[in-house]
Design a protein around this motif. Sequence first.
Motif, short mmCIF file in Angstrom:
data_model
loop_
_atom_site.label_atom_id
_atom_site.label_comp_id
_atom_site.label_asym_id
_atom_site.label_seq_id
_atom_site.Cartn_x
_atom_site.Cartn_y
_atom_site.Cartn_z
N ILE A 146 0.83 -1.21 0.00
CA ILE A 146 0.00 0.00 0.00
C ILE A 146 0.86 1.26 0.00
N GLY A 147 1.98 1.21 0.73
CA GLY A 147 2.87 2.37 0.74
C GLY A 147 3.42 2.66 -0.64
N SER A 148 3.80 1.62 -1.37
CA SER A 148 4.34 1.80 -2.72
C SER A 148 3.27 2.34 -3.67
N LEU A 149 2.03 1.89 -3.48
CA LEU A 149 0.95 2.34 -4.36
C LEU A 149 0.64 3.83 -4.21
N LYS A 150 1.09 4.43 -3.11
CA LYS A 150 0.84 5.87 -2.92
C LYS A 150 1.52 6.69 -4.00
N ALA A 151 2.49 6.09 -4.72
CA ALA A 151 3.15 6.79 -5.81
C ALA A 151 2.28 6.83 -7.06
N ALA A 152 1.22 6.02 -7.10
CA ALA A 152 0.32 5.99 -8.25
C ALA A 152 -0.75 7.08 -8.09
N PRO A 153 -1.03 7.86 -9.13
CA PRO A 153 -1.99 8.95 -9.01
C PRO A 153 -3.37 8.51 -8.53
N TYR A 154 -3.87 7.35 -8.98
CA TYR A 154 -5.22 6.94 -8.60
C TYR A 154 -5.31 6.71 -7.09
N GLU A 155 -4.24 6.19 -6.49
CA GLU A 155 -4.23 5.95 -5.05
C GLU A 155 -4.17 7.28 -4.30
N ALA A 156 -3.37 8.20 -4.81
CA ALA A 156 -3.28 9.53 -4.19
C ALA A 156 -4.62 10.25 -4.27
N ASP A 157 -5.31 10.13 -5.40
CA ASP A 157 -6.64 10.74 -5.54
C ASP A 157 -7.62 10.15 -4.53
N GLY A 158 -7.51 8.84 -4.30
CA GLY A 158 -8.47 8.15 -3.45
C GLY A 158 -8.42 8.54 -1.99
N GLY A 160 3.49 7.68 1.43
CA GLY A 160 3.88 6.35 0.98
C GLY A 160 5.27 5.97 1.48
N ALA A 161 6.20 6.94 1.45
CA ALA A 161 7.55 6.67 1.92
C ALA A 161 7.55 6.32 3.41
N VAL A 162 6.72 7.02 4.18
CA VAL A 162 6.62 6.74 5.62
C VAL A 162 6.07 5.33 5.86
N ILE A 163 5.02 4.97 5.13
CA ILE A 163 4.40 3.65 5.30
C ILE A 163 5.38 2.54 4.92
N VAL A 164 6.11 2.73 3.82
CA VAL A 164 7.11 1.74 3.42
C VAL A 164 8.20 1.63 4.49
N ALA A 165 8.59 2.76 5.06
CA ALA A 165 9.61 2.75 6.12
C ALA A 165 9.14 1.93 7.32
N TYR A 166 7.86 2.06 7.67
CA TYR A 166 7.33 1.26 8.77
C TYR A 166 7.43 -0.24 8.45
N GLY A 167 7.10 -0.59 7.22
CA GLY A 167 7.18 -1.99 6.82
C GLY A 167 8.60 -2.52 6.90
N LEU A 168 9.56 -1.70 6.47
CA LEU A 168 10.96 -2.11 6.53
C LEU A 168 11.44 -2.25 7.97
N MET A 169 10.93 -1.41 8.86
CA MET A 169 11.29 -1.52 10.28
C MET A 169 10.83 -2.86 10.85
N LEU A 170 9.64 -3.30 10.45
CA LEU A 170 9.14 -4.60 10.92
C LEU A 170 9.98 -5.74 10.36
N CYS A 171 10.55 -5.55 9.17
CA CYS A 171 11.39 -6.59 8.58
C CYS A 171 12.65 -6.85 9.40
N LEU A 172 13.06 -5.88 10.22
CA LEU A 172 14.30 -6.00 10.98
C LEU A 172 14.14 -6.79 12.27
N HIS A 173 12.97 -7.35 12.51
CA HIS A 173 12.73 -8.07 13.77
C HIS A 173 13.78 -9.13 14.09
N PRO A 174 14.22 -9.97 13.16
CA PRO A 174 15.20 -11.01 13.52
C PRO A 174 16.54 -10.45 13.98
N TRP A 175 16.92 -9.26 13.51
CA TRP A 175 18.24 -8.70 13.80
C TRP A 175 18.19 -7.53 14.78
#
Length: 209
Positions: free
Chosen positions: A35-47, A100-115
């Motif tokens: 969803i964070g990546s889709l924020k770069a698409a105009p239709y998602e931003a309009d929505g 979108g960049a903020v949402i993607v950053a949150y997702g990447l932070m969760l990816c770091l759980h093992p380390w």
Amino acid sequence: MDRSLTRKLFETAARADRLGVGVTRLGLIVVLLWIGSLKAAPYEADGIVPFVANSPTMNFPYHYSTPDYCQHKNKEGELVPANRAWHQANGTYLFAYGLGAVIVAYGLMLCLHPWLPQVAAVGSFLVFVMSFVTLSFLVTTPECWVPALGDAQHGFPYLSGAGRLVIKDAIMMAAALVTMADSARACLQKRQSESVAAPKREERNLVAV
């Protein structure tokens, strides 16, 4: 069904809690990155314009006031150049890129759980806060409720498509709490293991000397 078989099934289900936490974290990561990546698409931003424009805490990046956007809505898959130009001037797309960049950053932070479970715990907390803010749209966004157009079912509690989309964040908020607790626990366990291992390493070094 045989009672022994039923008991075995329930015992197996009871041991699935760790798997459940892992699947919950994976689900959050997939949703956040996608969803964070889709924020770069105009239709998602309009929505997301109705949600942001009506929010007293989030509408500051937009240049035009509510309800100007009502005259410039784009249907998904539709291209109306005049509406696209209005949203460009409104700051719709620039705000969506940042969000979108903020949402993607949150997702990447969760990816770091093992380390880095401490980073993942903070990321989960931020997702919880984000979901709470999203749920506030039910109060601030008129489009979340079925409009009064003649049918008897309108207004509260009749959620529109936008409202049904928002209410699902209640699940996301709960999931973020689960992953936050799990990452925080992993962080504490890691620190405890390191504190126990440190004296042993020093002892081995002294013996070696």
